[in-house]
Design a protein around this motif. Structure first.
Motif, PDB file in Angstrom:
ATOM      1  N   GLN A   1       0.831  -1.194   0.000  1.00  0.00           N
ATOM      2  CA  GLN A   1       0.000   0.000   0.000  1.00  0.00           C
ATOM      3  C   GLN A   1       0.871   1.253   0.000  1.00  0.00           C
ATOM      4  N   PRO A   2       0.551   2.275  -0.792  1.00  0.00           N
ATOM      5  CA  PRO A   2       1.323   3.522  -0.757  1.00  0.00           C
ATOM      6  C   PRO A   2       1.367   4.086   0.664  1.00  0.00           C
ATOM      7  N   LEU A   3       2.502   4.677   1.014  1.00  0.00           N
ATOM      8  CA  LEU A   3       2.638   5.264   2.345  1.00  0.00           C
ATOM      9  C   LEU A   3       1.867   6.565   2.472  1.00  0.00           C
ATOM     10  N   GLY A   4       1.880   7.386   1.425  1.00  0.00           N
ATOM     11  CA  GLY A   4       1.179   8.667   1.464  1.00  0.00           C
ATOM     12  C   GLY A   4       1.999   9.760   0.825  1.00  0.00           C
ATOM     13  N   VAL A   5       2.606  10.606   1.661  1.00  0.00           N
ATOM     14  CA  VAL A   5       3.419  11.721   1.165  1.00  0.00           C
ATOM     15  C   VAL A   5       4.880  11.478   1.548  1.00  0.00           C
ATOM     16  N   VAL A   6       5.729  11.465   0.552  1.00  0.00           N
ATOM     17  CA  VAL A   6       7.152  11.208   0.744  1.00  0.00           C
ATOM     18  C   VAL A   6       7.931  12.518   0.613  1.00  0.00           C
ATOM     19  N   GLY A   7       8.845  12.769   1.546  1.00  0.00           N
ATOM     20  CA  GLY A   7       9.755  13.904   1.448  1.00  0.00           C
ATOM     21  C   GLY A   7      11.087  13.470   0.873  1.00  0.00           C
ATOM     22  N   ILE A   8      11.646  14.253  -0.044  1.00  0.00           N
ATOM     23  CA  ILE A   8      12.916  13.928  -0.690  1.00  0.00           C
ATOM     24  C   ILE A   8      13.844  15.132  -0.564  1.00  0.00           C
ATOM     25  N   ILE A   9      14.984  14.956   0.078  1.00  0.00           N
ATOM     26  CA  ILE A   9      15.970  16.025   0.222  1.00  0.00           C
ATOM     27  C   ILE A   9      17.131  15.740  -0.718  1.00  0.00           C
ATOM     28  N   VAL A  10      17.428  16.694  -1.592  1.00  0.00           N
ATOM     29  CA  VAL A  10      18.332  16.480  -2.722  1.00  0.00           C
ATOM     30  C   VAL A  10      19.670  17.188  -2.489  1.00  0.00           C
ATOM     31  N   PRO A  11      20.789  16.536  -2.746  1.00  0.00           N
ATOM     32  CA  PRO A  11      22.094  17.199  -2.664  1.00  0.00           C
ATOM     33  C   PRO A  11      22.424  17.908  -3.973  1.00  0.00           C
ATOM     34  N   TRP A  12      23.582  18.583  -3.992  1.00  0.00           N
ATOM     35  CA  TRP A  12      23.936  19.378  -5.173  1.00  0.00           C
ATOM     36  C   TRP A  12      24.746  18.612  -6.207  1.00  0.00           C
ATOM     37  N   ASN A  13      25.274  17.443  -5.863  1.00  0.00           N
ATOM     38  CA  ASN A  13      26.241  16.831  -6.788  1.00  0.00           C
ATOM     39  C   ASN A  13      25.602  16.162  -8.002  1.00  0.00           C
ATOM     40  N   PHE A  14      24.428  15.563  -7.839  1.00  0.00           N
ATOM     41  CA  PHE A  14      23.680  15.013  -8.980  1.00  0.00           C
ATOM     42  C   PHE A  14      22.218  15.418  -8.811  1.00  0.00           C
ATOM     43  N   PRO A  15      21.925  16.694  -9.024  1.00  0.00           N
ATOM     44  CA  PRO A  15      20.617  17.222  -8.652  1.00  0.00           C
ATOM     45  C   PRO A  15      19.453  16.694  -9.472  1.00  0.00           C
ATOM     46  N   VAL A  16      19.721  16.150 -10.649  1.00  0.00           N
ATOM     47  CA  VAL A  16      18.644  15.566 -11.442  1.00  0.00           C
ATOM     48  C   VAL A  16      18.389  14.130 -10.996  1.00  0.00           C
ATOM     49  N   MET A  17      19.429  13.313 -11.032  1.00  0.00           N
ATOM     50  CA  MET A  17      19.258  11.908 -10.678  1.00  0.00           C
ATOM     51  C   MET A  17      18.777  11.732  -9.241  1.00  0.00           C
ATOM     52  N   LEU A  18      19.265  12.582  -8.328  1.00  0.00           N
ATOM     53  CA  LEU A  18      18.950  12.385  -6.918  1.00  0.00           C
ATOM     54  C   LEU A  18      17.678  13.113  -6.485  1.00  0.00           C
ATOM     55  N   SER A  19      17.013  13.762  -7.413  1.00  0.00           N
ATOM     56  CA  SER A  19      15.654  14.256  -7.164  1.00  0.00           C
ATOM     57  C   SER A  19      14.648  13.406  -7.934  1.00  0.00           C
ATOM     58  N   VAL A  20      14.893  13.245  -9.217  1.00  0.00           N
ATOM     59  CA  VAL A  20      13.963  12.499 -10.059  1.00  0.00           C
ATOM     60  C   VAL A  20      14.031  10.996  -9.764  1.00  0.00           C
ATOM     61  N   GLY A  21      15.224  10.481  -9.445  1.00  0.00           N
ATOM     62  CA  GLY A  21      15.358   9.049  -9.161  1.00  0.00           C
ATOM     63  C   GLY A  21      14.451   8.586  -8.033  1.00  0.00           C
ATOM     64  N   PRO A  22      14.550   9.190  -6.843  1.00  0.00           N
ATOM     65  CA  PRO A  22      13.628   8.804  -5.765  1.00  0.00           C
ATOM     66  C   PRO A  22      12.164   9.088  -6.106  1.00  0.00           C
ATOM     67  N   LEU A  23      11.924  10.167  -6.861  1.00  0.00           N
ATOM     68  CA  LEU A  23      10.546  10.488  -7.253  1.00  0.00           C
ATOM     69  C   LEU A  23       9.951   9.369  -8.098  1.00  0.00           C
ATOM     70  N   ILE A  24      10.743   8.818  -9.003  1.00  0.00           N
ATOM     71  CA  ILE A  24      10.266   7.718  -9.850  1.00  0.00           C
ATOM     72  C   ILE A  24       9.764   6.571  -8.983  1.00  0.00           C
ATOM     73  N   THR A  25      10.554   6.205  -8.002  1.00  0.00           N
ATOM     74  CA  THR A  25      10.187   5.086  -7.135  1.00  0.00           C
ATOM     75  C   THR A  25       8.976   5.428  -6.277  1.00  0.00           C
ATOM     76  N   ALA A  26       8.927   6.671  -5.777  1.00  0.00           N
ATOM     77  CA  ALA A  26       7.784   7.092  -4.969  1.00  0.00           C
ATOM     78  C   ALA A  26       6.492   7.056  -5.788  1.00  0.00           C
ATOM     79  N   LEU A  27       6.550   7.506  -7.030  1.00  0.00           N
ATOM     80  CA  LEU A  27       5.368   7.486  -7.894  1.00  0.00           C
ATOM     81  C   LEU A  27       4.958   6.059  -8.247  1.00  0.00           C
ATOM     82  N   ALA A  28       5.932   5.218  -8.512  1.00  0.00           N
ATOM     83  CA  ALA A  28       5.633   3.818  -8.818  1.00  0.00           C
ATOM     84  C   ALA A  28       4.901   3.154  -7.660  1.00  0.00           C
ATOM     85  N   ALA A  29       5.263   3.535  -6.443  1.00  0.00           N
ATOM     86  CA  ALA A  29       4.619   2.965  -5.255  1.00  0.00           C
ATOM     87  C   ALA A  29       3.290   3.649  -4.940  1.00  0.00           C
ATOM     88  N   GLY A  30       2.914   4.690  -5.714  1.00  0.00           N
ATOM     89  CA  GLY A  30       1.610   5.311  -5.559  1.00  0.00           C
ATOM     90  C   GLY A  30       1.561   6.498  -4.625  1.00  0.00           C
TER      91      GLY A  30
END
Length: 475
Positions: A113-142
């Motif tokens: 079951q989806p958890l609900g609302v996920v918070g993602i804190i992103v560093p500066w070194n890979f700002p695309v992969m380390l923001s969008v990457g976790p977002l992809i997984t969070a969206l897949a989980a609903g």
């Protein structure tokens, strides 16, 4: 209708979370088709914005290789989406479990079951992969997501905010910008899960803040990831297998090789092999767009402080291509450092830059002991083709992940978890493990209309049948 970009941060953070949670509760289990549509829309947006993202990354860094950005920021996101789309139906399917004789007749399944609302804190070194990457997984989980972007990548943030706002209402996905005070406020929100990528020091603050709300956390930290060069491997081969991992993004990567352990009698061979390979790959770095800059003045000064501290305490330093450090453009060829000691900053904290201590050892056990006497790293790299050496190192060390005869590429394995251990992090994401991280595994026991054996253990206790059941199950 999508909200204007300005509205992404117009509301107080707590109100954004309240709004997202309300919308989640209105649709607490998004259908497979809806999740797939979100992922496909995100993929389309990344591909259409890839040139803008790469240009923005270059602006934020002063110079960042187009290929480094494509390989380490854009491509992993696309691969992650493709992999998630391919496997999501199987991940979402409830898993059947055995009730066992004690609970029979009954069925048991685990629903994700989806958890609900996920918070993602992103560093500066890979700002695309380390923001969008976790977002992809969070969206897949609903789930829905709030993303705190790094204040050190403003140009990249602009593109990410515009890109995500073109796909998602802010009640589904929203981006937050701000300095350390906003980051602290963000980590104190009562998310259903919080994923932080960054330093161990900041990770402690994030975990402490999240604990006030009992918010579960995934911490992707770092540490001093070692390379062991075993005595069986040719030195040119060893360097060829590890140098890209050290030079990618000028060493500003959490899984970059932090230091190298080399057989004592081969130390000079390693240094010369590294210099040859580095010069072949990059030549002079000052005007080479394939070799990145240190992201900003603050980080450049930090790296220089570590380097000067090592020099002042007796270490020997040589440039990998004999080129001086370019102060104006903050470009630093790998600085190979020998004679490092434990009292130097170099060996105390994660380097996160193009400095490379090379440490001699007498035998493999000494190298293993050196690693084990220090905090467990995010990654460990072994250069050896000897199976016994490989097995010995795997059995006697702990690290978040391992590459044998390679560096950093384990992060790109979509079908395997990524995460640290101990001071280098906790929890996993990527692939199925990421889906599980952002899901609640809910056990459901179900009985039918007839044959309710549960009443056999109801009070009053002490009956003959109950006593026989106790004897049967306690034998």
């Amino acid at each position: 209708m999508n909200m204007p970009i300005q509205a992404q941060t117009a509301l107080p953070l707590s109100q954004i979370l309240i709004n997202q949670r309300a919308h989640y509760l209105a649709d607490p289990s998004p259908a497979y088709e809806a999740r797939i549509e979100h992922l496909k829309s995100l993929k389309k947006a990344i591909l259409s914005h890839q040139e803008e993202l790469i240009n923005a990354l270059n602006e934020d860094y002063g110079n960042r290789s187009v290929d480094d950005s494509m390989i380490s920021d854009i491509m992993p996101c696309i691969n992650n989406i493709n992999y998630s789309i391919k496997h999501l139906k199987k991940w979402m399917k409830p898993s059947r479990r055995h009730a066992g004789l004690l609970l029979a007749p009954a069925s048991i399944k685990v629903q994700y079951q989806p958890l609900g609302v996920v918070g993602i804190i992103v560093p500066w070194n890979f700002p695309v992969m380390l923001s969008v990457g976790p977002l992809i997984t969070a969206l897949a989980a609903g789930n829905r997501a709030m993303i705190k972007l790094s204040e050190f990548t403003p140009e990249t943030n602009k593109i990410l905010i515009a890109m995500l706002a073109s796909i998602f209402d802010q009640n589904h996905v929203t981006c937050i910008e701000g300095e350390a005070d906003i980051a602290a406020e963000f980590s104190s929100l009562p998310f259903d899960h919080l994923l932080f990528t960054g330093s161990t020091t900041v990770g402690r603050h994030v975990m402490r803040s999240a604990a006030q709300n009992l918010t579960p956390v995934t911490l992707e930290l770092g540490g001093k990831s070692p390379v062991i060069v075993a005595d069986d491997i040719d030195m040119d081969t060893a360097v060829e297998r590890m140098i890209y991992g050290k030079c990618l993004n000028a060493g500003q990567i959490c899984v970059a090789p932090d230091y190298v352990l080399v057989p004592k009698e081969k130390l000079n061979d390693f240094v010369q092999a590294y210099k040859r390979k580095f010069t072949k790959m990059y030549g002079q770095v000052s005007n080479n767009k394939d070799y990145g800059s240190i992201i900003n003045q603050r980080q450049f000064e930090r790296v220089m402080q570590v380097l000067e501290d090592a020099k002042a305490k007796g270490a020997s330093v040589m440039s990998a291509n004999d080129e001086a450090i370019n102060i104006e453009h903050q470009k630093v060829p790998t600085q190979i450092i020998t004679g490092a000691t434990d009292d130097m900053l170099l060996l105390q904290d994660e380097i996160f830059g193009p400095l490379l201590p090379v440490i001699p050892y007498d035998n493999l056990q000494e190298a293993i002991s050196y690693i084990n006497q220090r905090p467990r790293p995010l990654a460990l790299y072994l250069m050896s083709f000897d199976k016994n050496t490989q097995q010995t190192v795997m059995n006697h060390t702990h690290s978040g992940g391992v590459c044998i005869n390679e560096t950093v590429f384990h992060v790109a394995a979509d079908d395997a978890p990524f995460g640290g251990v101990g001071p280098s992090g906790m929890g996993h994401y990527h692939g199925k493990e990421g889906f599980l991280t952002f899901s609640h595994a809910k056990t459901i026991l179900k009985r039918g209309k007839y044959f309710n054996t549960g009443k056999l253990i109801h009070p009053p206790y002490g009956g003959w049948l109950q006593n026989q059941l106790m004897k049967f199950f306690l034998r």
